[in-house]
Design a protein around this motif. Structure first.
Motif, mmCIF file in Angstrom:
data_model
loop_
_atom_site.group_PDB
_atom_site.id
_atom_site.type_symbol
_atom_site.label_atom_id
_atom_site.label_comp_id
_atom_site.label_asym_id
_atom_site.label_seq_id
_atom_site.Cartn_x
_atom_site.Cartn_y
_atom_site.Cartn_z
ATOM 1 N N ASP A 73 0.794 -1.222 0.000
ATOM 2 C CA ASP A 73 0.000 0.000 0.000
ATOM 3 C C ASP A 73 0.833 1.281 0.000
ATOM 4 O OD1 ASP A 73 -2.330 -1.514 0.002
ATOM 5 O OD2 ASP A 73 -2.440 -1.558 2.175
ATOM 6 N N ILE A 74 1.813 1.364 0.885
ATOM 7 C CA ILE A 74 2.573 2.613 1.049
ATOM 8 C C ILE A 74 4.053 2.286 1.192
ATOM 9 C CG2 ILE A 74 2.982 4.610 2.556
ATOM 10 C CD1 ILE A 74 0.060 4.268 3.503
ATOM 11 N N ILE A 75 4.885 3.093 0.538
ATOM 12 C CA ILE A 75 6.326 3.048 0.785
ATOM 13 C C ILE A 75 6.724 4.457 1.219
ATOM 14 C CG2 ILE A 75 8.618 2.728 -0.193
ATOM 15 C CD1 ILE A 75 7.450 0.563 -1.966
ATOM 16 N N ALA A 76 7.285 4.542 2.415
ATOM 17 C CA ALA A 76 7.680 5.827 2.979
ATOM 18 C C ALA A 76 9.168 5.788 3.303
ATOM 19 C CB ALA A 76 6.864 6.112 4.239
ATOM 20 N N GLU A 77 9.780 6.994 3.384
ATOM 21 C CA GLU A 77 11.225 7.083 3.641
ATOM 22 C C GLU A 77 11.482 8.117 4.729
ATOM 23 O OE1 GLU A 77 15.054 8.958 3.483
ATOM 24 O OE2 GLU A 77 13.300 9.924 2.636
ATOM 25 N N LYS A 78 12.423 7.777 5.614
ATOM 26 C CA LYS A 78 12.869 8.716 6.654
ATOM 27 C C LYS A 78 14.301 8.368 7.010
ATOM 28 C CE LYS A 78 11.637 10.356 11.275
ATOM 29 N NZ LYS A 78 10.692 10.177 12.386
ATOM 30 N N ASN A 79 15.203 9.318 6.869
ATOM 31 C CA ASN A 79 16.618 9.150 7.218
ATOM 32 C C ASN A 79 17.250 7.933 6.555
ATOM 33 O OD1 ASN A 79 16.331 11.404 8.893
ATOM 34 N ND2 ASN A 79 15.798 10.133 10.643
ATOM 35 N N GLY A 80 16.925 7.692 5.304
ATOM 36 C CA GLY A 80 17.528 6.588 4.559
ATOM 37 C C GLY A 80 16.917 5.222 4.810
ATOM 38 N N THR A 81 15.922 5.143 5.675
ATOM 39 C CA THR A 81 15.203 3.890 5.912
ATOM 40 C C THR A 81 13.886 3.935 5.157
ATOM 41 O OG1 THR A 81 16.162 3.645 8.104
ATOM 42 C CG2 THR A 81 14.144 2.415 7.668
ATOM 43 N N PHE A 82 13.569 2.850 4.495
ATOM 44 C CA PHE A 82 12.328 2.758 3.735
ATOM 45 C C PHE A 82 11.391 1.798 4.447
ATOM 46 C CE2 PHE A 82 15.337 4.395 0.795
ATOM 47 C CZ PHE A 82 14.604 5.253 -0.020
ATOM 48 N N ALA A 83 10.155 2.235 4.635
ATOM 49 C CA ALA A 83 9.148 1.403 5.294
ATOM 50 C C ALA A 83 8.072 1.054 4.278
ATOM 51 C CB ALA A 83 8.526 2.140 6.474
ATOM 52 N N GLY A 84 7.859 -0.224 4.116
ATOM 53 C CA GLY A 84 6.740 -0.688 3.306
ATOM 54 C C GLY A 84 5.594 -0.971 4.249
ATOM 55 N N CYS A 85 4.467 -0.310 4.045
ATOM 56 C CA CYS A 85 3.347 -0.426 4.971
ATOM 57 C C CYS A 85 2.139 -1.038 4.279
ATOM 58 C CB CYS A 85 2.979 0.950 5.522
ATOM 59 S SG CYS A 85 1.582 0.900 6.660
ATOM 60 N N GLU A 86 1.573 -2.032 4.915
ATOM 61 C CA GLU A 86 0.320 -2.646 4.471
ATOM 62 C C GLU A 86 -0.754 -2.208 5.445
ATOM 63 O OE1 GLU A 86 -2.298 -4.954 2.229
ATOM 64 O OE2 GLU A 86 -0.296 -4.228 1.774
ATOM 65 N N GLY A 87 -1.806 -1.582 4.946
ATOM 66 C CA GLY A 87 -2.897 -1.118 5.792
ATOM 67 C C GLY A 87 -3.995 -2.159 5.886
ATOM 68 N N LYS A 88 -4.526 -2.360 7.081
ATOM 69 C CA LYS A 88 -5.646 -3.264 7.317
ATOM 70 C C LYS A 88 -6.700 -2.484 8.090
ATOM 71 C CE LYS A 88 -4.145 -6.833 5.297
ATOM 72 N NZ LYS A 88 -4.832 -7.252 4.083
ATOM 73 N N ALA A 89 -7.816 -2.181 7.426
ATOM 74 C CA ALA A 89 -8.864 -1.359 8.029
ATOM 75 C C ALA A 89 -10.120 -2.194 8.280
ATOM 76 C CB ALA A 89 -9.195 -0.181 7.122
ATOM 77 N N ARG A 90 -10.734 -1.975 9.424
ATOM 78 C CA ARG A 90 -11.992 -2.615 9.796
ATOM 79 C C ARG A 90 -12.915 -1.542 10.363
ATOM 80 N NH1 ARG A 90 -9.625 -5.757 7.374
ATOM 81 N NH2 ARG A 90 -9.066 -7.912 7.843
ATOM 82 N N ARG A 91 -14.183 -1.667 10.066
ATOM 83 C CA ARG A 91 -15.161 -0.723 10.616
ATOM 84 C C ARG A 91 -15.246 -0.882 12.128
ATOM 85 N NH1 ARG A 91 -20.937 -1.313 8.268
ATOM 86 N NH2 ARG A 91 -20.356 -3.415 8.844
ATOM 87 N N ASN A 92 -15.218 -2.129 12.589
ATOM 88 C CA ASN A 92 -15.235 -2.418 14.021
ATOM 89 C C ASN A 92 -14.543 -3.764 14.229
ATOM 90 O OD1 ASN A 92 -17.167 -4.489 13.486
ATOM 91 N ND2 ASN A 92 -18.779 -2.936 13.517
ATOM 92 N N GLY A 93 -14.462 -4.195 15.453
ATOM 93 C CA GLY A 93 -13.755 -5.435 15.757
ATOM 94 C C GLY A 93 -14.638 -6.670 15.772
ATOM 95 N N ASP A 94 -15.835 -6.586 15.215
ATOM 96 C CA ASP A 94 -16.773 -7.706 15.268
ATOM 97 C C ASP A 94 -16.241 -8.981 14.618
ATOM 98 O OD1 ASP A 94 -18.473 -6.040 16.579
ATOM 99 O OD2 ASP A 94 -19.913 -5.837 14.934
ATOM 100 N N PHE A 95 -15.442 -8.844 13.591
ATOM 101 C CA PHE A 95 -14.956 -10.021 12.864
ATOM 102 C C PHE A 95 -13.473 -10.243 13.074
ATOM 103 C CE2 PHE A 95 -18.789 -8.716 10.596
ATOM 104 C CZ PHE A 95 -19.509 -9.899 10.666
ATOM 105 N N GLY A 96 -12.961 -9.839 14.211
ATOM 106 C CA GLY A 96 -11.559 -10.049 14.529
ATOM 107 C C GLY A 96 -10.732 -8.793 14.335
ATOM 108 N N ALA A 97 -9.539 -8.853 14.842
ATOM 109 C CA ALA A 97 -8.612 -7.722 14.739
ATOM 110 C C ALA A 97 -8.056 -7.640 13.318
ATOM 111 C CB ALA A 97 -7.480 -7.900 15.739
ATOM 112 N N PRO A 98 -7.757 -6.436 12.833
ATOM 113 C CA PRO A 98 -7.236 -6.303 11.469
ATOM 114 C C PRO A 98 -5.890 -7.006 11.274
ATOM 115 C CG PRO A 98 -7.327 -4.164 12.565
ATOM 116 C CD PRO A 98 -7.950 -5.150 13.465
#
Length: 148
Positions: A73-98
């Motif tokens: 989903d996202i690749i971000a950079e700070k001070n030469g480190t690159f973070a690959g981020c995968e987002g997991k969104a849920r409306r609520n916790g009814d069906f488990g944690a994201p």
């Protein structure tokens, strides 16, 4: 008619439109509406995660990176480190944690996409870190270095 008789034609009430049956007549939401709502929540979650990175001093380098069968989903950079981020969104916790949706298979596809992106941009894989943005309702938690 005996036991087990199946009529050749469907049973219809007089005057009923033969092309409209069941769900279509009731006007309930179809599968496309649910898929569109899930995609919209996913995009909203990605935007929330990107805003979190920017607020914390990161620069968004790329979004929705696809490489082979992998996607991140996202690749971000700070001070030469690159973070690959995968987002997991849920409306609520009814069906488990994201975070429970980050199966070994999903982690592998995220890794492959990030490594492919790094190779294409001339970066060493050692400069990559993998984060997961867990979003429930309007609350976000970014787990930094969630997996390797």
């Amino acid at each position: 008619m005996g036991v087990g008789h199946v009529p050749q034609e469907p049973i219809r009430t007089p005057g009923e439109n033969p092309l409209v049956q069941g769900r279509e007549r009731r006007g309930t939401a179809g599968p496309r509406d649910l898929a569109a709502a899930r995609r919209a929540r996913g995009v909203w979650g990605e935007n929330l995660a990107a805003a979190w990175y920017v607020r914390n001093g990161w620069r968004i380098v790329d979004r929705n990176v696809r490489h082979g069968r992998g996607e991140i989903d996202i690749i971000a950079e700070k001070n030469g480190t690159f973070a690959g981020c995968e987002g997991k969104a849920r409306r609520n916790g009814d069906f488990g944690a994201p975070g429970e949706a980050m199966s070994p298979h999903k982690r592998r596809t995220v890794r492959l996409a990030a490594f492919g992106w790094a190779r294409g941009n001339g970066l060493r894989a050692s400069r990559l870190r993998f984060d997961v943005a867990l979003i429930v309702g309007n609350r976000i938690e970014v787990v930094q270095g969630a997996f390797f």
